[in-house]
Every structure is written in C-alpha cells, then in structure tokens.
Design a protein around this motif. Structure first.
Motif, PDB file in Angstrom:
ATOM      1  N   LYS A 195      -6.470  13.904   1.237  1.00 12.00           N
ATOM      2  CA  LYS A 195      -5.622  14.592   0.268  1.00 12.00           C
ATOM      3  C   LYS A 195      -6.188  14.296  -1.116  1.00 12.00           C
ATOM      4  CE  LYS A 195      -1.740  15.436   2.955  1.00 12.00           C
ATOM      5  NZ  LYS A 195      -2.373  15.064   4.190  1.00 12.00           N
ATOM      6  N   PHE A 219      -8.546  -0.720   9.944  1.00  9.35           N
ATOM      7  CA  PHE A 219      -9.382  -1.655   9.189  1.00  9.35           C
ATOM      8  C   PHE A 219      -8.863  -3.085   9.356  1.00  9.35           C
ATOM      9  CE2 PHE A 219     -10.722   1.827   5.981  1.00  9.35           C
ATOM     10  CZ  PHE A 219     -11.680   2.270   6.872  1.00  9.35           C
ATOM     11  N   LEU A 229      -9.494  15.495   6.218  1.00 12.65           N
ATOM     12  CA  LEU A 229      -8.124  14.960   6.231  1.00 12.65           C
ATOM     13  C   LEU A 229      -7.715  14.409   4.872  1.00 12.65           C
ATOM     14  CD1 LEU A 229      -8.500  12.953   9.559  1.00 12.65           C
ATOM     15  CD2 LEU A 229      -7.424  15.187   9.273  1.00 12.65           C
ATOM     16  N   LEU A 272      -5.580   4.253   8.663  1.00 14.87           N
ATOM     17  CA  LEU A 272      -6.815   3.554   8.296  1.00 14.87           C
ATOM     18  C   LEU A 272      -6.539   2.078   8.039  1.00 14.87           C
ATOM     19  CD1 LEU A 272      -8.651   6.000   5.871  1.00 14.87           C
ATOM     20  CD2 LEU A 272      -9.389   5.281   8.129  1.00 14.87           C
ATOM     21  N   ALA A 273      -5.440   1.818   7.339  1.00 16.99           N
ATOM     22  CA  ALA A 273      -5.111   0.425   7.017  1.00 16.99           C
ATOM     23  C   ALA A 273      -4.957  -0.399   8.294  1.00 16.99           C
ATOM     24  CB  ALA A 273      -3.835   0.368   6.179  1.00 16.99           C
ATOM     25  N   SER A 294      -9.986  -4.320  12.649  1.00 16.97           N
ATOM     26  CA  SER A 294     -11.412  -4.650  12.723  1.00 16.97           C
ATOM     27  C   SER A 294     -11.714  -5.932  11.948  1.00 16.97           C
ATOM     28  CB  SER A 294     -12.269  -3.487  12.228  1.00 16.97           C
ATOM     29  OG  SER A 294     -11.941  -3.177  10.909  1.00 16.97           O
ATOM     30  N   LEU A 295     -11.020  -6.137  10.822  1.00 19.25           N
ATOM     31  CA  LEU A 295     -11.237  -7.383  10.070  1.00 19.25           C
ATOM     32  C   LEU A 295     -10.760  -8.578  10.877  1.00 19.25           C
ATOM     33  CD1 LEU A 295     -10.358  -6.443   6.401  1.00 19.25           C
ATOM     34  CD2 LEU A 295     -12.594  -6.796   7.424  1.00 19.25           C
ATOM     35  N   TRP A 314      -0.051   9.370   6.096  1.00 20.92           N
ATOM     36  CA  TRP A 314      -0.327   8.885   7.459  1.00 20.92           C
ATOM     37  C   TRP A 314      -1.765   8.423   7.618  1.00 20.92           C
ATOM     38  CZ3 TRP A 314      -4.082  10.856  10.614  1.00 20.92           C
ATOM     39  CH2 TRP A 314      -4.615  12.100  10.263  1.00 20.92           C
ATOM     40  N   LEU A 315      -2.689   9.134   6.957  1.00 22.05           N
ATOM     41  CA  LEU A 315      -4.100   8.778   7.112  1.00 22.05           C
ATOM     42  C   LEU A 315      -4.362   7.374   6.572  1.00 22.05           C
ATOM     43  CD1 LEU A 315      -7.006   9.608   7.819  1.00 22.05           C
ATOM     44  CD2 LEU A 315      -7.213  10.448   5.491  1.00 22.05           C
ATOM     45  N   ILE A 316      -3.782   7.112   5.407  1.00 17.84           N
ATOM     46  CA  ILE A 316      -4.005   5.796   4.801  1.00 17.84           C
ATOM     47  C   ILE A 316      -3.371   4.696   5.647  1.00 17.84           C
ATOM     48  CG2 ILE A 316      -3.420   4.379   2.798  1.00 17.84           C
ATOM     49  CD1 ILE A 316      -3.819   7.018   1.192  1.00 17.84           C
ATOM     50  N   LEU A 331      -7.869   6.174  -3.144  1.00 20.51           N
ATOM     51  CA  LEU A 331      -7.258   5.081  -2.397  1.00 20.51           C
ATOM     52  C   LEU A 331      -7.970   4.879  -1.056  1.00 20.51           C
ATOM     53  CD1 LEU A 331      -4.851   3.292  -2.949  1.00 20.51           C
ATOM     54  CD2 LEU A 331      -3.444   4.838  -1.625  1.00 20.51           C
ATOM     55  N   VAL A 332      -8.272   5.991  -0.388  1.00 17.16           N
ATOM     56  CA  VAL A 332      -8.980   5.905   0.896  1.00 17.16           C
ATOM     57  C   VAL A 332     -10.372   5.317   0.685  1.00 17.16           C
ATOM     58  CG1 VAL A 332      -9.952   7.242   2.800  1.00 17.16           C
ATOM     59  CG2 VAL A 332      -7.692   7.803   1.914  1.00 17.16           C
ATOM     60  N   GLN A 355       2.270  12.598   4.071  1.00 14.97           N
ATOM     61  CA  GLN A 355       1.177  12.540   3.107  1.00 14.97           C
ATOM     62  C   GLN A 355       0.297  11.318   3.328  1.00 14.97           C
ATOM     63  OE1 GLN A 355       0.950  14.078  -0.390  1.00 14.97           O
ATOM     64  NE2 GLN A 355       2.191  15.798   0.273  1.00 14.97           N
ATOM     65  N   MET A 406       0.841  -1.204   0.000  1.00 16.51           N
ATOM     66  CA  MET A 406       0.000   0.000   0.000  1.00 16.51           C
ATOM     67  C   MET A 406       0.875   1.253   0.000  1.00 16.51           C
ATOM     68  SD  MET A 406      -3.427   0.744   0.273  1.00 16.51           S
ATOM     69  CE  MET A 406      -3.756  -0.975   0.365  1.00 16.51           C
ATOM     70  N   LEU A 452     -10.098   1.564   0.035  1.00 15.00           N
ATOM     71  CA  LEU A 452      -9.710   0.860   1.259  1.00 15.00           C
ATOM     72  C   LEU A 452     -10.917   0.712   2.183  1.00 15.00           C
ATOM     73  CD1 LEU A 452      -6.981  -0.090   2.456  1.00 15.00           C
ATOM     74  CD2 LEU A 452      -6.875   2.056   3.689  1.00 15.00           C
ATOM     75  N   THR A 500     -12.963  -2.882   3.047  1.00  8.68           N
ATOM     76  CA  THR A 500     -13.074  -3.387   4.408  1.00  8.68           C
ATOM     77  C   THR A 500     -14.515  -3.788   4.721  1.00  8.68           C
ATOM     78  OG1 THR A 500     -11.325  -1.892   5.044  1.00  8.68           O
ATOM     79  CG2 THR A 500     -12.626  -2.831   6.824  1.00  8.68           C
ATOM     80  N   HIS A 533      -5.090  13.759  -4.069  1.00  8.52           N
ATOM     81  CA  HIS A 533      -4.527  12.705  -4.909  1.00  8.52           C
ATOM     82  C   HIS A 533      -4.554  11.343  -4.220  1.00  8.52           C
ATOM     83  CE1 HIS A 533      -1.309  14.260  -2.437  1.00  8.52           C
ATOM     84  NE2 HIS A 533      -0.600  13.179  -2.664  1.00  8.52           N
ATOM     85  N   LEU A 534      -4.945  11.303  -2.958  1.00 10.83           N
ATOM     86  CA  LEU A 534      -4.993  10.000  -2.283  1.00 10.83           C
ATOM     87  C   LEU A 534      -6.424   9.589  -1.950  1.00 10.83           C
ATOM     88  CD1 LEU A 534      -2.006  10.343   0.199  1.00 10.83           C
ATOM     89  CD2 LEU A 534      -2.046   9.171  -1.981  1.00 10.83           C
ATOM     90  N   THR A 552     -15.700  -6.856   2.884  1.00 12.50           N
ATOM     91  CA  THR A 552     -15.198  -8.092   3.488  1.00 12.50           C
ATOM     92  C   THR A 552     -16.014  -8.457   4.721  1.00 12.50           C
ATOM     93  OG1 THR A 552     -13.021  -7.415   2.739  1.00 12.50           O
ATOM     94  CG2 THR A 552     -13.104  -9.245   4.272  1.00 12.50           C
ATOM     95  N   ILE A 553     -16.361  -7.439   5.533  1.00  9.23           N
ATOM     96  CA  ILE A 553     -17.183  -7.710   6.715  1.00  9.23           C
ATOM     97  C   ILE A 553     -18.544  -8.262   6.290  1.00  9.23           C
ATOM     98  CG2 ILE A 553     -18.371  -6.622   8.672  1.00  9.23           C
ATOM     99  CD1 ILE A 553     -16.011  -4.684   8.878  1.00  9.23           C
TER     100      ILE A 553
END
Lengths: 201, 205
Positions: B68, A34, B66, A30-31, A37-38, A25-27, B74-75, A23, A1, B78, B82, B70-71, B85-86
């Motif tokens: 960005k 998540f 929060l 979250l990863a 939790s999985l 950190w949030l992902i 991806l968020v 840049q 990732m 993701l 998740t 360009h990201l 899958t649950i």
C-alpha cells in the motif's frame, strides 16, 4: 507496530477508518514471519555467540587481574563469576555485569583483588554506544581510570577538574555512557563484595 | 515509469560505475567514512550490505503488488531491519573480532539509504530478475567504492593492504589517514577525481 499504521491510515483515508486490519494485514503478517525467522537465527546462533563472549572473557582475565593466568568459573546466587588464578593460588576475581547504557545494553567485566577491596581492571565486553562519543568507553586509557579504585566507597563521575581517589573523568560528550558504566560497577561491586571476600581461597 | 526502463543487465552495470551508490549518488556516506581505515572491515561491511540489499530487494520485489503506498516505507524498514539483525548475529557468531571492530556500524546498516533507495526506486516496481541484478550491481558498486577509499587509507596510513605490508619499511605511516580526517580527505579527493574523469570523457566524446 499496529499503532503507527492506525494513525497513518486515519490521516489518509478517514472514510475507511474501520478496516485497519485490512490495510495492515501485510505488515502484521510480515512482522510475524520476520519475528519467527529471527527466533530461528537466535536459537541456532545464540550458543555460539555466548561461547565467543566466554572465550573473550577468559582471554581478558590476565589483563583484568595482574598476575593471573587463567580463570575458573564459580557460581554465587546463580550468577557466574570467575576466580582469577595464578597456578593454584587465587589472585583476584572477575565479575561480569550487564546494564543499560545510552543506546543499548552494556556488558562489562570487573576485575577485583582477592578480598574485593579494590578494583584491578575494567573491560567493556559489548556495547553499542554512539560512535565517536560513547563508544570511547572501550578505550584502554579510559578504562585504566578504574584501576586501584577502593571499593569501600562509591565511584563518582566528574566532567572537569582533576579526579580524586574515588572519581573518574567522564568521556567528553558521553556523560550518560560514563555514568552508566560507573553505576554498573558501583552496583555490582556493592552487591557482591562481601560474598567475594568470604569465598576467597 | 518511462519507456526507456533499463534492462536487468543495464541495471547491474549501472550500479557499478554510471550510478555508483557512493561516487554518483553520494549515498551510504556513513560506512564509507567510518569503516574504511583498512580493507578488512571495509570488505566485511560491503558483504553485509550486499546480503541485506539483495535479501531486501528480493522480498520487496516479491510482495510489490501487495504494497500500500502509505505503508510501503514501513514494510521496507521492517524487511531491512530483519536482515540486518540476521547479518549482525552471523557476524557475532562466526567473525567475533570483526563484529567487535565494526561495532555499531553493523546495526546502522538499517539506516543505510542505499538499501531503502533501491527498494523504493527499483525493487518495489520491478520483477524479481531486474531487482536481483540491481541489488548485485549496486552492492558491487558500493564494494568497489569502499575498497577504493580503504585501499588509499590503509596503504598511506598503515603501509599495508589487507594486513600485508606493501610499502617499504622506511615509509612513515600517515596516522591521519587512519583517523576520521583521513576518511574525509580521501573521499573528497576520490569524488573529485571521478568527476574530473567523467567531465573529461564527456568533452572528448
């Protein structure tokens, strides 16, 4: 990732090339959340899902081995297999096996006669193959091809012509799924055949 | 963002018919065609999508400041993956037969563009309230769309509705309605019908 973010970020803001973490950190956060939790979901539901699979395995035993009505768990080399029983007499074996298919893992049940000389049935317990192509491996017509195949030699997959005693027709457009199931059968049977024959009651 | 931003209630209502994800936006065609040969799988799919859409909209709306630019995709992906899958594991644990019947279409909710569309268009720019209402409206619209296609296909194809016989015993089941061509035929006719009604309404108004 993290790799993906780096390349994307370098493309867009080359002057800030150094602060990937700032840049992303949030992902990353979250990863981790998540993922945790999985894990929780898997821990709380995993057992129940296994039980569902087990129930289905037992319900399929009479179809996999003709003449049988129940199954009895039995352990060989740490692997659970099932004796297919008719009353007190053993009439065959049911061997679960898992292998890589085209998209994801494929779980199958293999039915064998008591001496493990020939296959008596095949059932696909779990698969995520391509809808409309690979997922035709769950169809009874296709699975019936494995019935009565001798285990003395390997089963081959053919795409055209008429199959001989050790050949089966591939699902059209899904050769990889067909070969995956067949290889799994060949491999599993070759490994366990002798042990089954010597343990038969 | 324009000044005529719809309110939370408008967002909810919009999702049901005026901006129905299937009939007006033509999104989420894969499940609409694939799991609608009877009501039961169609409604299970609708509930699973509603769960994922609602959860994803909530999370995305909460972290919208929060994100960005360009990201963000991806968020979204993701988050959606998740919750899918649950949903998949819950189905496997409590509705094993249905989970097997739906097969790969449950994991495929990850690529259902309704959800990523709502995250992008709505949740990533809205407060929690409107984002939740938007998710509920769109989910209801999706459920209604699936129900409409599944109703036609199940009644004509199997003579039943939710497994209950509704057609007279002499009804010859139209097998084609259960098979994939039936999905395309039904959806095409229904979309045509919705557009025709819409045009008629415009003309009289």
């Amino acid at each position: 990732m993290a790799e993906e973010e780096k390349t994307e970020q370098v493309d867009e803001t080359p002057e800030k090339g150094g602060n990937y973490i700032a840049q992303a950190w949030l992902i990353l956060l979250l990863a981790v959340c998540f993922g945790a939790s999985l894990t929780g979901v898997q821990i709380s539901l995993g057992e129940k899902i296994q039980q569902n699979k087990l129930n289905e395995t037992f319900s399929q035993i009479p179809n996999l081995v003709p003449g049988s009505d129940t199954g009895k768990g039995f352990e060989i080399d740490g692997k659970i297999i099932y004796r297919a029983m008719s009353g007190d007499a053993q009439v065959g074996w049911v061997v679960p096996a898992t292998g890589q298919g085209f998209a994801d893992k494929v779980e199958i049940l293999i039915g064998l006669d008591t001496k493990a000389d020939k296959l008596t049935g095949l059932y696909v317990l779990d698969q995520k193959e391509t809808p409309g192509l690979g997922n035709k491996i769950v169809e009874e017509d296709w699975q019936m091809q494995y019935v009565d195949k001798p285990t003395a030699s390997q089963i081959e997959v053919i795409k055209a012509g008429s199959p001989t005693v050790n050949q089966i027709m591939a699902v059209t457009g899904a050769t990889i799924s067909s070969v995956a199931v067949t290889d799994l059968v060949n491999k599993t049977v070759a490994e366990i055949k002798d042990k089954l024959a010597s343990n038969a009651k | 963002m324009n000044r005529n931003e719809p309110t939370a209630l408008e967002r909810f209502i919009n999702g049901i018919l005026p901006e129905n994800p299937v009939y007006r936006q033509l999104l989420g065609m894969c499940p609409t065609l694939a799991v609608t040969n009877s009501m039961e799988p169609a409604m299970t799919m609708a509930v699973a999508v509603a769960f994922v859409l609602l959860s994803a909209n909530i999370i995305v709306s909460l972290i919208r400041h929060l994100l960005k630019p360009h990201l963000r995709i991806l968020v979204f992906t993701l988050t959606i993956a998740t919750f899918v899958t649950i949903a998949d594991r819950i189905l496997q644990a409590y509705m094993w037969d249905m989970s097997k019947q739906l097969g790969p279409y449950v994991p495929l909710i990850i690529v259902n563009c309704i959800i990523i569309c709502r995250c992008e268009v709505c949740a990533s720019k809205q407060k929690l309230g409107p984002a939740i209402m938007d998710a509920l409206g769109q989910s209801l619209g999706f459920a209604l769309a699936l129900a409409s296609v599944a109703t036609v296909r199940e009644i004509l194809g199997s003579g039943t509705w939710f497994g209950l016989p509704v057609m007279p015993a002499v009804w010859p089941d139209w097998v084609i309605m259960v098979l994939p061509p039936g999905a395309f035929l039904t959806l095409g006719v229904l979309i045509g019908l919705v557009n025709w009604l819409q045009n008629k309404k415009k003309q009289t108004a």
